[in-house]
Design a protein around this motif. Structure first.
Motif, PDB file in Angstrom:
ATOM      1  N   SER A 340       3.968 -11.688  -2.458  1.00  0.00           N
ATOM      2  CA  SER A 340       3.419 -10.373  -2.059  1.00  0.00           C
ATOM      3  C   SER A 340       2.222 -10.097  -2.998  1.00  0.00           C
ATOM      4  CB  SER A 340       4.178  -9.397  -2.004  1.00  0.00           C
ATOM      5  OG  SER A 340       4.996  -9.285  -3.368  1.00  0.00           O
ATOM      6  N   LEU A 341       1.859 -10.926  -3.997  1.00  0.00           N
ATOM      7  CA  LEU A 341       0.819 -10.853  -5.047  1.00  0.00           C
ATOM      8  C   LEU A 341      -0.168  -9.842  -4.832  1.00  0.00           C
ATOM      9  CD1 LEU A 341       0.533 -11.283  -8.163  1.00  0.00           C
ATOM     10  CD2 LEU A 341      -0.731 -13.550  -7.443  1.00  0.00           C
ATOM     11  N   GLN A 342      -0.935 -10.155  -3.773  1.00  0.00           N
ATOM     12  CA  GLN A 342      -2.166  -9.406  -3.367  1.00  0.00           C
ATOM     13  C   GLN A 342      -1.856  -8.092  -2.791  1.00  0.00           C
ATOM     14  OE1 GLN A 342      -4.828 -12.094  -1.122  1.00  0.00           O
ATOM     15  NE2 GLN A 342      -6.134 -10.254  -0.249  1.00  0.00           N
ATOM     16  N   LEU A 343      -0.734  -7.683  -2.570  1.00  0.00           N
ATOM     17  CA  LEU A 343      -0.274  -6.762  -1.473  1.00  0.00           C
ATOM     18  C   LEU A 343       0.092  -5.699  -2.307  1.00  0.00           C
ATOM     19  CD1 LEU A 343       0.798  -8.387   1.876  1.00  0.00           C
ATOM     20  CD2 LEU A 343      -1.374  -7.092   1.180  1.00  0.00           C
ATOM     21  N   GLY A 344       0.677  -5.939  -3.521  1.00  0.00           N
ATOM     22  CA  GLY A 344       1.759  -4.915  -4.261  1.00  0.00           C
ATOM     23  C   GLY A 344       1.211  -3.418  -4.384  1.00  0.00           C
ATOM     24  N   LEU A 345      -0.231  -3.298  -4.759  1.00  0.00           N
ATOM     25  CA  LEU A 345      -0.971  -1.844  -4.827  1.00  0.00           C
ATOM     26  C   LEU A 345      -0.788  -1.229  -3.352  1.00  0.00           C
ATOM     27  CD1 LEU A 345      -2.107   0.339  -6.611  1.00  0.00           C
ATOM     28  CD2 LEU A 345      -4.182  -0.959  -6.325  1.00  0.00           C
ATOM     29  N   PRO A 346      -1.155  -1.609  -2.294  1.00  0.00           N
ATOM     30  CA  PRO A 346      -1.281  -0.854  -1.216  1.00  0.00           C
ATOM     31  C   PRO A 346       0.231  -0.639  -0.621  1.00  0.00           C
ATOM     32  CG  PRO A 346      -2.257  -2.987  -0.909  1.00  0.00           C
ATOM     33  CD  PRO A 346      -2.141  -2.769  -2.326  1.00  0.00           C
ATOM     34  N   VAL A 347       0.935  -1.705  -0.994  1.00  0.00           N
ATOM     35  CA  VAL A 347       2.559  -1.512  -0.450  1.00  0.00           C
ATOM     36  C   VAL A 347       3.161  -0.458  -1.181  1.00  0.00           C
ATOM     37  CG1 VAL A 347       4.647  -2.661  -0.758  1.00  0.00           C
ATOM     38  CG2 VAL A 347       2.810  -3.824   0.532  1.00  0.00           C
ATOM     39  N   ILE A 348       2.832  -0.189  -2.313  1.00  0.00           N
ATOM     40  CA  ILE A 348       3.722   0.652  -3.179  1.00  0.00           C
ATOM     41  C   ILE A 348       2.898   1.971  -2.917  1.00  0.00           C
ATOM     42  CG2 ILE A 348       3.973   1.540  -5.547  1.00  0.00           C
ATOM     43  CD1 ILE A 348       6.112  -0.383  -4.668  1.00  0.00           C
ATOM     44  N   TRP A 349       1.616   2.053  -2.983  1.00  0.00           N
ATOM     45  CA  TRP A 349       1.011   3.450  -2.731  1.00  0.00           C
ATOM     46  C   TRP A 349       1.400   4.006  -1.423  1.00  0.00           C
ATOM     47  CZ3 TRP A 349      -0.654   7.554  -4.242  1.00  0.00           C
ATOM     48  CH2 TRP A 349      -1.644   8.329  -3.645  1.00  0.00           C
ATOM     49  N   THR A 350       1.686   3.239  -0.619  1.00  0.00           N
ATOM     50  CA  THR A 350       1.876   3.608   0.972  1.00  0.00           C
ATOM     51  C   THR A 350       3.230   4.302   0.939  1.00  0.00           C
ATOM     52  OG1 THR A 350       0.556   1.920   2.094  1.00  0.00           O
ATOM     53  CG2 THR A 350       2.451   2.971   3.516  1.00  0.00           C
ATOM     54  N   GLU A 351       4.101   3.783   0.201  1.00  0.00           N
ATOM     55  CA  GLU A 351       5.620   4.439   0.177  1.00  0.00           C
ATOM     56  C   GLU A 351       5.385   5.582  -0.828  1.00  0.00           C
ATOM     57  OE1 GLU A 351       8.101   3.609   1.990  1.00  0.00           O
ATOM     58  OE2 GLU A 351       6.840   2.338   2.911  1.00  0.00           O
ATOM     59  N   ALA A 352       4.891   5.214  -2.008  1.00  0.00           N
ATOM     60  CA  ALA A 352       4.707   6.376  -3.153  1.00  0.00           C
ATOM     61  C   ALA A 352       4.165   7.691  -2.553  1.00  0.00           C
ATOM     62  CB  ALA A 352       4.043   5.831  -4.329  1.00  0.00           C
ATOM     63  N   ARG A 353       3.069   7.602  -1.851  1.00  0.00           N
ATOM     64  CA  ARG A 353       2.578   8.885  -1.384  1.00  0.00           C
ATOM     65  C   ARG A 353       3.258   9.891  -0.469  1.00  0.00           C
ATOM     66  NH1 ARG A 353      -3.050   7.442   1.227  1.00  0.00           N
ATOM     67  NH2 ARG A 353      -2.844   9.274   2.454  1.00  0.00           N
ATOM     68  N   GLN A 354       4.164   8.927   0.500  1.00  0.00           N
ATOM     69  CA  GLN A 354       4.993   9.515   1.143  1.00  0.00           C
ATOM     70  C   GLN A 354       6.430  10.320   0.481  1.00  0.00           C
ATOM     71  OE1 GLN A 354       6.532   6.580   4.021  1.00  0.00           O
ATOM     72  NE2 GLN A 354       4.599   6.238   4.732  1.00  0.00           N
ATOM     73  N   ARG A 355       6.476  10.042  -0.834  1.00  0.00           N
ATOM     74  CA  ARG A 355       7.475  10.576  -1.438  1.00  0.00           C
ATOM     75  C   ARG A 355       6.844  11.568  -2.516  1.00  0.00           C
ATOM     76  NH1 ARG A 355       8.620   5.643   0.125  1.00  0.00           N
ATOM     77  NH2 ARG A 355      11.050   5.389   0.747  1.00  0.00           N
ATOM     78  N   GLY A 356       5.759  11.826  -2.689  1.00  0.00           N
ATOM     79  CA  GLY A 356       4.902  12.882  -3.318  1.00  0.00           C
ATOM     80  C   GLY A 356       4.594  12.504  -4.720  1.00  0.00           C
ATOM     81  N   HIS A 357       4.672  11.182  -5.026  1.00  0.00           N
ATOM     82  CA  HIS A 357       3.935  10.477  -6.197  1.00  0.00           C
ATOM     83  C   HIS A 357       2.437  10.326  -6.221  1.00  0.00           C
ATOM     84  CE1 HIS A 357       8.126   9.724  -7.416  1.00  0.00           C
ATOM     85  NE2 HIS A 357       8.426   8.936  -6.420  1.00  0.00           N
ATOM     86  N   SER A 358       1.846  10.558  -7.136  1.00  0.00           N
ATOM     87  CA  SER A 358       0.464  10.398  -7.434  1.00  0.00           C
ATOM     88  C   SER A 358      -0.136   8.987  -7.740  1.00  0.00           C
ATOM     89  CB  SER A 358       0.077  11.284  -8.559  1.00  0.00           C
ATOM     90  OG  SER A 358       0.420  10.726  -9.791  1.00  0.00           O
TER      91      SER A 358
END
Length: 454
Positions: A340-358
């Motif tokens: 998942s090396l190339q995808l870590g940022l969008p994977v985490i950002w997709t989930e983080a924004r849904q939980r109210g993280h910046s």
């Protein structure tokens, strides 16, 4: 002849800095950030080149991933320095730290470290540092590896999956901790208890629930509890790798409150996937420790928010497609590793924004925190004196993952077909573009990093 104060100035309406999101101009000279000022300051008039980000883009520090298996030399058919670092650059990552296995030889002595550096030197597209290995045969010579520049030492408390990197028993773990405590080194630990796993039911071919039962939470919990007590008694610095069991969070919190020098990481797959969503036979989802239940996942997110879990790293652990047994879907036979090396940022950002993280939270977990963990003080921050490593992200742009478009060596990933938020549009290393429209050369620009580098 005009003399400029800066080689480059980047101007962004949204820039992630250590103090938060702000509108900034960032001046770069000789690969280092030398000035940060308001967006409308005069920095741009004093620069040889100016990059002004689009209104839908955010300027982040280049990400730092401290848990990557590049498998080079010896198993470069699994991955390799070139393919892994190209994938990292495409994902906004500008610094990787290579695990001491599954290369052959593993990085367990200075000769192996020098061989790995020689192989990597002309291949890396981002900056790369190295962990050393702590195995039964080298515990008395860890200081030599430390002196040669490794960032710390990895060990296993159960068989690693490759014969040339054996695990430490309880006594050897204590010896390793005492040794690294003498020179204030860092021991990073794959913490699962082999006795618990041996007593658990075995995996049953294609059934994911059976594989999950074969790697119970108690295996992690018991190994982490033992590690905490040994760290408490020796005073050593220790780090829990790829935490998947949320049951261990209270003991980690308590130990840190007591002054135990303990940190912990988790990974995108534990934060975004859940056992109930893994189809039977889908061995691209197999990793060790395993992806656990949805409630467990949400507990990990809460621990991140509370600061009990320090960082998010990939544990990119690829293999050949044949080793994943995708044809048979047998979880017992398949290699345990997520690509998942190339995808870590969008994977985490997709989930983080849904939980109210910046996005600043994400940068702290995936850039500043990992850099601090590895002792890479010039990385992971947009700050004067830091390396001019940047990621240009369009946080609202969506895309659907096509595994065949990813740049790691083999087209295997559990994220195929998922729609994600956050497109990495450019990556800059030491003030030079390495992906995106400004890139003029595909030649590797990465440096090899050592402990104690600026």
């Amino acid at each position: 002849m005009t003399t400029f104060d800066f080689d480059l100035v980047l101007r962004a309406r949204e820039t992630v800095t250590p103090s938060g999101l702000a509108s900034r101009s960032v001046g770069v000279r000789d690969g280092v950030i030398t000035a940060i000022d308001d967006f409308d300051s005069d920095l741009a008039r004093r620069a040889e080149r100016v990059l002004e980000l689009e209104d839908d883009e955010v300027l982040l520090p280049g990400l730092v991933d401290t848990h990557v298996h590049m498998n080079d030399p010896g198993r470069s058919d699994w991955e390799g320095f070139s393919s892994a670092t190209r994938a990292a650059a495409a994902g906004g990552i500008t610094t990787l730290v290579d695990m001491p296995l599954n290369s052959i030889p593993p990085t367990c002595d200075v000769d192996a470290l020098e061989l790995k550096r020689a192989v990597a030197r002309d291949q890396v597209h981002v900056d790369v540092g190295f962990w050393g290995g702590a195995v039964p045969g080298n515990l008395g010579s860890l200081r030599h590896l430390h002196g040669a520049g490794v960032l710390g030492f990895k060990c296993f408390t159960l068989p690693s999956g490759v014969d040339e990197f054996p695990c430490l028993d309880a006594g050897q773990l204590r010896t390793a901790l005492r040794e690294v405590a003498e020179f204030d080194g860092l021991l990073i630990v794959h913490a699962e208890d082999s006795d618990v796993i041996e007593q658990a039911p075995g995996p049953e071919a294609t059934r994911y629930d059976a594989f999950l039962r074969s790697r119970p939470r108690e295996a992690e919990n018991r190994a982490i509890a033992r590690l905490i007590e040994e760290a408490r008694s020796t005073g050593a610095r220790v780090h829990v790798l790829h935490l998947s069991s949320s049951d261990a969070i209270p003991m980690i919190r308590s130990a840190r409150h007591d002054g135990v020098r303990l940190t912990a990481e988790t990974c995108p797959h534990y934060l975004t996937l859940a056992a109930g969503d893994v189809p039977d036979g889908a061995t691209q989802f197999k990793c060790c420790p395993p992806i656990r239940e949805e409630g467990n996942r949400e507990d990990l997110w809460r621990a991140l928010a509370d600061g009990v879990i320090d960082i998010i790293v990939s544990d990119h652990s690829p293999s050949t497609p044949e080793m994943k047994h995708l044809d048979s879907g047998d979880f017992g036979l398949a290699w345990g590793g997520i690509s998942s090396l190339q995808l870590g940022l969008p994977v985490i950002w997709t989930e983080a924004r849904q939980r109210g993280h910046s996005i600043t939270d994400v940068a702290r977990w995936m850039a500043e925190g990992p850099a601090r963990h590895a002792g890479l003080h010039s990385k992971g921050r947009i700050a004067v004196g830091a390396d001019a490593d940047f990621c240009v992200l369009a946080p609202d742009e969506t895309f659907t993952v096509d595994v065949h478009s990813l740049l790691h060596r083999h087209a295997v990933s559990p994220y195929h077909g998922r729609t994600l938020h956050g497109r990495v549009r450019q990556t800059w290393l030491a003030g030079h573009p390495i992906t995106g429209p400004w890139t003029t050369s595909s030649a590797p620009r990465g440096r090899l990093l050592s402990r104690g580098d600026r």
